[in-house]
Enzyme design. Structure first.
Site, PDB file in Angstrom:
ATOM      1  N   ASP A 179      -6.028  18.159  47.987  1.00 36.39           N
ATOM      2  CA  ASP A 179      -4.769  18.701  48.482  1.00 36.39           C
ATOM      3  C   ASP A 179      -4.487  20.062  47.852  1.00 36.39           C
ATOM      4  O   ASP A 179      -4.653  20.256  46.646  1.00 36.39           O
ATOM      5  CB  ASP A 179      -3.645  17.717  48.144  1.00 36.39           C
TER       6      ASP A 179
ATOM      7  N   TYR B  16      -3.433   9.937  52.560  1.00 38.07           N
ATOM      8  CA  TYR B  16      -1.990  10.138  52.760  1.00 38.07           C
ATOM      9  C   TYR B  16      -1.389   8.967  53.524  1.00 38.07           C
ATOM     10  O   TYR B  16      -0.299   8.490  53.204  1.00 38.07           O
ATOM     11  CB  TYR B  16      -1.777  11.447  53.515  1.00 38.07           C
TER      12      TYR B  16
ATOM     13  N   TRP C  10      -8.314  13.293  53.191  1.00 37.66           N
ATOM     14  CA  TRP C  10      -6.901  13.588  52.919  1.00 37.66           C
ATOM     15  C   TRP C  10      -5.999  12.768  53.832  1.00 37.66           C
ATOM     16  O   TRP C  10      -5.049  12.128  53.386  1.00 37.66           O
ATOM     17  CB  TRP C  10      -6.615  15.087  53.110  1.00 37.66           C
TER      18      TRP C  10
END
Length: 510
Positions: free
Chosen positions: A458, A442, A438
């Protein structure tokens, strides 16, 4: 596109292609953006160019009516991850002005000869000519928005000499710098010098969901370096910037406009714009500051291409048409964004904002004088690499992950500049202890501006997909615009604070 389809775009004054190609009119010796409101030239008198630099190389000057030097950047450079795409992002950030073509080549890992050959083959001009176009645009903005002496403007814009500056301005605009300054005041009605800073209108292509973008930034605004003031529809986003030659403060207003609203200082013929004011300690940072704000606000995106793909999808279509022009915000400082992504692991957006504010207060560099609530620059990675970070009250493993990330950024093991290899950067991130999929994704989406990132783990995405009765396997249909799909899914949730980080469990120990 072939030349016939390009000509049809010119006939239709189609602003979707502003910045994608340029129209050279051989009989008048000028080049324009496709949406130029002037009478359409005959087909046999037109030649098309992949860049403004290529048109100038052919001996054409910029149109005074449509100002082709002020178009949004081509969205192609955000999508492409090859040498040309990476080089164009670095040139836009001012690398050639600061480090020369040799510096550009060093950052890309290619020889100067290879880069020149590749850019000339695809864009009709080499890196020096491409950078020269940006210098000329910066000079025009400074001439028309400040009272600085012409000599100071020449060096602030990045020219090596006043003579070079004068020759370039005359060649591109067919006017002397003083004539260009006088013309700019006539068009805008007044100089911006009385209000301080450099006034700009940042051009964008197509619809722009300003409110949604400012909502996104406001929820994440870190105390000390960012603030959002005003009421909905009239908000102002302000933030500090750490720039190559000094610091700056950027102000972007929510209430923008279109070309129909009158003359502009930074051109948006056929498209829209956002008002911006930059306060810079050193005006040599103007080009870099503008480009970093453009990346933060995703102003060079192509909303038409995004809507064409995502709007036709049965699942996402209703969401896309509900929020036309929704963008995927990037980052004004990729190092800052990376640190903030680690701070956001396993906590809500509000908690991550508080942690970042504590970090800024403890390790950030104070401004010479506070400006409203803006007091600091975000801490440099080198100052965090060996810091105890006990002020944050985070678990020891996450503090260690933050120091590891900062050390990798400080020593160059992890490269997140505009020309970074996205795949290599993600591999390097995943190899760092405490960084999981993640966080790496990101950072890739926001710090590196990748328009095709999806975060299946997410919490907000899982919630949105569940409401729509779909699984993450649908994301493959949304290439190459999965980052935009991600934002549409986040905005579709009914959670008051659609925290990407909420419920996201990156490993504290790998």
């Amino acid at each position: 596109m072939d030349d016939d389809s390009r000509y049809e775009a010119v006939r239709g004054r189609d602003e979707r292609f502003d910045g994608v190609f340029f129209t050279g009119v051989l009989t008048t010796g000028i080049y324009c953006r496709p949406s130029c409101p002037a009478v359409t030239p005959r087909r046999h008198n037109v030649r098309f160019f992949p860049s403004a630099a290529a048109a100038q190389r052919a001996g054409l000057r910029a149109c005074r009516r449509c100002r082709p030097d002020a178009v949004p950047g081509s969205a192609e450079w955000n999508v492409r991850a090859d040498l040309t795409g990476r080089a164009m992002r670095l040139i836009a950030d001012g690398i050639v002005d600061r480090e020369g073509v040799e510096g550009l080549a060093r950052r890309l890992g290619y020889s100067v000869r290879q880069i020149r050959r590749q850019l000339t083959a695809e864009l009709g001009a080499g890196p020096v000519a491409l950078a020269r176009v940006r210098r000329a645009h910066t000079a025009r903005v400074l001439l028309q928005t400040t009272e600085l002496p012409v000599t100071e403007i020449a060096f602030a814009a990045g020219f090596a000499s006043v003579r070079q500056f004068n020759d370039t301005i005359r060649e591109i605009h067919a006017r002397t710098p003083r004539e260009l300054r006088a013309r700019g005041r006539t068009r805008s009605g007044a100089s911006a010098a009385g209000t301080g800073g450099v006034a700009l209108r940042l051009a964008c292509r197509g619809p722009y969901a300003t409110g949604a973008v400012l909502d996104f930034l406001a929820r994440r605004a870190v105390p000390g370096i960012e603030e959002v003031t005003g009421t909905p529809g009239r908000r102002v986003y302000r933030r500090t910037l750490a720039l190559p030659y000094g610091h700056g403060i950027a102000e972007v207003h929510e209430s923008g406009g279109t070309a129909a609203d009158g003359g502009t200082t930074d051109g948006a013929a056929g498209g829209g714009w956002l008002p911006c004011r930059l306060h810079l300690a050193d005006l040599r940072d103007l080009t870099t500051a503008v480009q970093r704000i453009r990346r933060l606000l995703d102003l060079d995106a192509d909303p038409y291409a995004v809507t064409e793909r995502l709007g036709a999808d049965p699942l996402l279509g209703p969401l896309v048409h509900r929020r036309p022009g929704l963008r995927s915000p990037g980052a004004a400082d990729p190092h800052e964004l990376a640190v903030r992504a680690v701070l956001g692991q396993q906590v809500t957006v509000g908690a991550a904002r508080t942690l970042a504010g504590t970090l800024v207060a403890a390790y950030g560099k104070p401004l010479p004088a506070p400006d409203g609530t803006l007091t600091h620059l975000f801490p440099e990675p080198g100052s965090l690499a060996d810091a105890p970070l006990t002020e944050l009250g985070m678990p020891a493993a996450r503090r260690a992950a933050l120091r590891t990330l900062a050390a990798a950024l400080a020593d160059g093991a992890l490269v997140l500049d505009p020309g970074a290899d996205r795949d290599e950067a993600e591999r390097t991130l995943l190899a760092l202890r405490g960084i999981g999929p993640w966080t790496a994704g990101y950072i890739r989406m926001r710090a590196l501006g990748d328009p095709d990132v999806f975060l299946p783990g997410d919490a907000g995405v899982r919630h949105a997909l569940a409401r729509l009765g779909a699984g993450a396997d649908r994301a493959g249909d949304w290439r190459p615009w999965r980052s935009y799909a991600l934002h549409h899914l986040w905005h579709s949730t009914e959670i008051t604070e659609p925290a990407e980080t909420a419920g996201t469990h990156e490993p504290e120990n790998r």
